[in-house]
Scaffold this motif. Structure first.
Motif, PDB file in Angstrom:
ATOM      1  N   ASP A  75       0.735  -1.379  -0.144  1.00 40.05           N
ATOM      2  CA  ASP A  75      -0.022   0.039  -0.136  1.00 40.05           C
ATOM      3  C   ASP A  75       1.065   1.146  -0.087  1.00 40.05           C
ATOM      4  N   TYR A  76       2.083   1.263   0.001  1.00 40.06           N
ATOM      5  CA  TYR A  76       3.036   2.368   0.037  1.00 40.06           C
ATOM      6  C   TYR A  76       3.135   2.984  -1.463  1.00 40.06           C
ATOM      7  N   PRO A  77       2.621   4.321  -1.537  1.00 46.01           N
ATOM      8  CA  PRO A  77       2.726   4.928  -2.711  1.00 46.01           C
ATOM      9  C   PRO A  77       3.932   5.231  -3.226  1.00 46.01           C
ATOM     10  N   ALA A  78       4.555   4.255  -3.740  1.00 45.88           N
ATOM     11  CA  ALA A  78       6.305   4.407  -4.437  1.00 45.88           C
ATOM     12  C   ALA A  78       6.169   4.824  -5.699  1.00 45.88           C
ATOM     13  N   TYR A  79       5.230   4.795  -6.592  1.00 48.02           N
ATOM     14  CA  TYR A  79       5.308   4.977  -7.960  1.00 48.02           C
ATOM     15  C   TYR A  79       4.581   6.194  -8.469  1.00 48.02           C
ATOM     16  N   THR A  80       5.408   7.053  -9.132  1.00 45.73           N
ATOM     17  CA  THR A  80       5.005   8.352  -9.742  1.00 45.73           C
ATOM     18  C   THR A  80       3.711   7.880 -10.785  1.00 45.73           C
ATOM     19  N   MET A  81       2.979   8.920 -11.361  1.00 45.55           N
ATOM     20  CA  MET A  81       1.931   8.705 -12.464  1.00 45.55           C
ATOM     21  C   MET A  81       2.670   7.795 -13.769  1.00 45.55           C
ATOM     22  N   GLY A  82       3.764   8.928 -14.062  1.00 48.90           N
ATOM     23  CA  GLY A  82       4.394   8.426 -15.297  1.00 48.90           C
ATOM     24  C   GLY A  82       4.955   7.107 -15.153  1.00 48.90           C
ATOM     25  N   ARG A  83       5.623   6.588 -13.945  1.00 47.06           N
ATOM     26  CA  ARG A  83       6.372   5.526 -13.760  1.00 47.06           C
ATOM     27  C   ARG A  83       5.147   4.409 -13.789  1.00 47.06           C
ATOM     28  N   ALA A  84       4.103   4.779 -13.237  1.00 50.39           N
ATOM     29  CA  ALA A  84       3.148   3.525 -13.207  1.00 50.39           C
ATOM     30  C   ALA A  84       2.312   3.303 -14.701  1.00 50.39           C
ATOM     31  N   ALA A  85       2.342   4.319 -15.325  1.00 44.08           N
ATOM     32  CA  ALA A  85       1.846   4.505 -16.755  1.00 44.08           C
ATOM     33  C   ALA A  85       2.616   3.576 -17.623  1.00 44.08           C
ATOM     34  N   MET A 120       4.840   1.152 -16.305  1.00 43.56           N
ATOM     35  CA  MET A 120       4.912  -0.331 -16.067  1.00 43.56           C
ATOM     36  C   MET A 120       3.727  -0.836 -16.628  1.00 43.56           C
ATOM     37  N   LEU A 121       2.639  -0.138 -16.490  1.00 42.39           N
ATOM     38  CA  LEU A 121       1.420  -0.884 -17.192  1.00 42.39           C
ATOM     39  C   LEU A 121       1.335  -0.932 -18.804  1.00 42.39           C
ATOM     40  N   GLY A 122       2.000  -0.060 -19.260  1.00 40.25           N
ATOM     41  CA  GLY A 122       2.092  -0.047 -20.833  1.00 40.25           C
ATOM     42  C   GLY A 122       0.722   0.659 -21.180  1.00 40.25           C
ATOM     43  N   THR A 123       0.354   1.847 -20.512  1.00 38.81           N
ATOM     44  CA  THR A 123      -0.671   2.589 -20.728  1.00 38.81           C
ATOM     45  C   THR A 123      -0.436   3.995 -20.444  1.00 38.81           C
ATOM     46  N   THR A 124      -1.511   5.060 -20.517  1.00 37.44           N
ATOM     47  CA  THR A 124      -1.226   6.287 -20.493  1.00 37.44           C
ATOM     48  C   THR A 124      -1.546   6.987 -19.215  1.00 37.44           C
ATOM     49  N   PRO A 125      -1.041   8.169 -18.629  1.00 36.18           N
ATOM     50  CA  PRO A 125      -1.685   8.499 -17.514  1.00 36.18           C
ATOM     51  C   PRO A 125      -2.970   8.949 -17.566  1.00 36.18           C
ATOM     52  N   ALA A 126      -3.403   9.444 -18.798  1.00 35.34           N
ATOM     53  CA  ALA A 126      -5.114   9.568 -18.894  1.00 35.34           C
ATOM     54  C   ALA A 126      -5.622   8.193 -18.489  1.00 35.34           C
ATOM     55  N   SER A 148       0.436   2.901  -5.494  1.00 36.05           N
ATOM     56  CA  SER A 148       1.107   1.659  -4.693  1.00 36.05           C
ATOM     57  C   SER A 148       0.879   0.470  -5.605  1.00 36.05           C
ATOM     58  N   ARG A 149       1.743  -0.564  -5.245  1.00 40.96           N
ATOM     59  CA  ARG A 149       1.555  -1.841  -5.976  1.00 40.96           C
ATOM     60  C   ARG A 149       0.390  -2.523  -5.879  1.00 40.96           C
ATOM     61  N   TYR A 150      -0.480  -2.382  -4.814  1.00 36.19           N
ATOM     62  CA  TYR A 150      -1.743  -2.953  -5.008  1.00 36.19           C
ATOM     63  C   TYR A 150      -2.511  -2.104  -6.032  1.00 36.19           C
ATOM     64  N   GLN A 151      -2.661  -0.925  -5.916  1.00 43.69           N
ATOM     65  CA  GLN A 151      -3.285  -0.153  -6.980  1.00 43.69           C
ATOM     66  C   GLN A 151      -2.763  -0.317  -8.393  1.00 43.69           C
ATOM     67  N   LEU A 152      -1.575  -0.459  -8.620  1.00 46.88           N
ATOM     68  CA  LEU A 152      -1.090  -0.948 -10.043  1.00 46.88           C
ATOM     69  C   LEU A 152      -1.695  -2.466 -10.349  1.00 46.88           C
ATOM     70  N   ARG A 153      -1.816  -3.359  -9.392  1.00 50.58           N
ATOM     71  CA  ARG A 153      -2.329  -4.457  -9.603  1.00 50.58           C
ATOM     72  C   ARG A 153      -3.651  -4.347 -10.240  1.00 50.58           C
ATOM     73  N   LEU A 154      -4.574  -3.420  -9.614  1.00 49.93           N
ATOM     74  CA  LEU A 154      -5.976  -3.199  -9.968  1.00 49.93           C
ATOM     75  C   LEU A 154      -6.030  -2.649 -11.194  1.00 49.93           C
ATOM     76  N   ALA A 155      -5.146  -1.677 -11.562  1.00 48.65           N
ATOM     77  CA  ALA A 155      -4.963  -0.863 -13.031  1.00 48.65           C
ATOM     78  C   ALA A 155      -4.790  -2.164 -13.909  1.00 48.65           C
ATOM     79  N   ALA A 156      -3.819  -2.927 -13.622  1.00 50.83           N
ATOM     80  CA  ALA A 156      -3.529  -4.125 -14.704  1.00 50.83           C
ATOM     81  C   ALA A 156      -4.706  -4.706 -15.040  1.00 50.83           C
TER      82      ALA A 156
END
Length: 102
Positions: A16-26, A28-34, A58-66
């Protein structure tokens, strides 16, 4: 635990630690900030904000986004994908709690 009180090791292990910026998260997911913003607008994920107001995920949020991206890529509408993911997450939590109580 309060994020300000976590040690570096705790933060690496905390889903749950918010480690990733929007740009990095996008990236990693192969998607856009939008896309990430649309998930926030749909109330699937609500990123924390840095002191400068930037979204942090967070990593949890990135799993949901993926998972959302996977469902949307299969043709599921955004709102329906978000509802499916919320229900999947609730089921997983219920199963975890049941296993703990046994």
């Amino acid at each position: 635990m309060d994020p300000a009180q976590q040690t570096a090791d705790d933060k690496f292990d905390d889903d749950d630690y918010p480690a990733y910026t929007m740009g990095r998260a996008a990236e990693m997911l192969g998607t856009t900030p939008a896309f990430l913003r649309s998930l926030g607008e749909a109330k699937l994920i609500e990123p924390q904000r840095s002191s400068g107001g930037h979204r942090r995920y967070s990593r949890y949020q990135l799993r949901l986004a993926a998972r959302a991206r996977e469902l949307i890529d299969q043709g599921t509408a955004l709102d329906a994908a978000c509802r499916i993911i919320i229900l999947e997450d609730q089921l997983q939590e219920a199963l975890r709690l049941n296993a703990e109580r046994r």
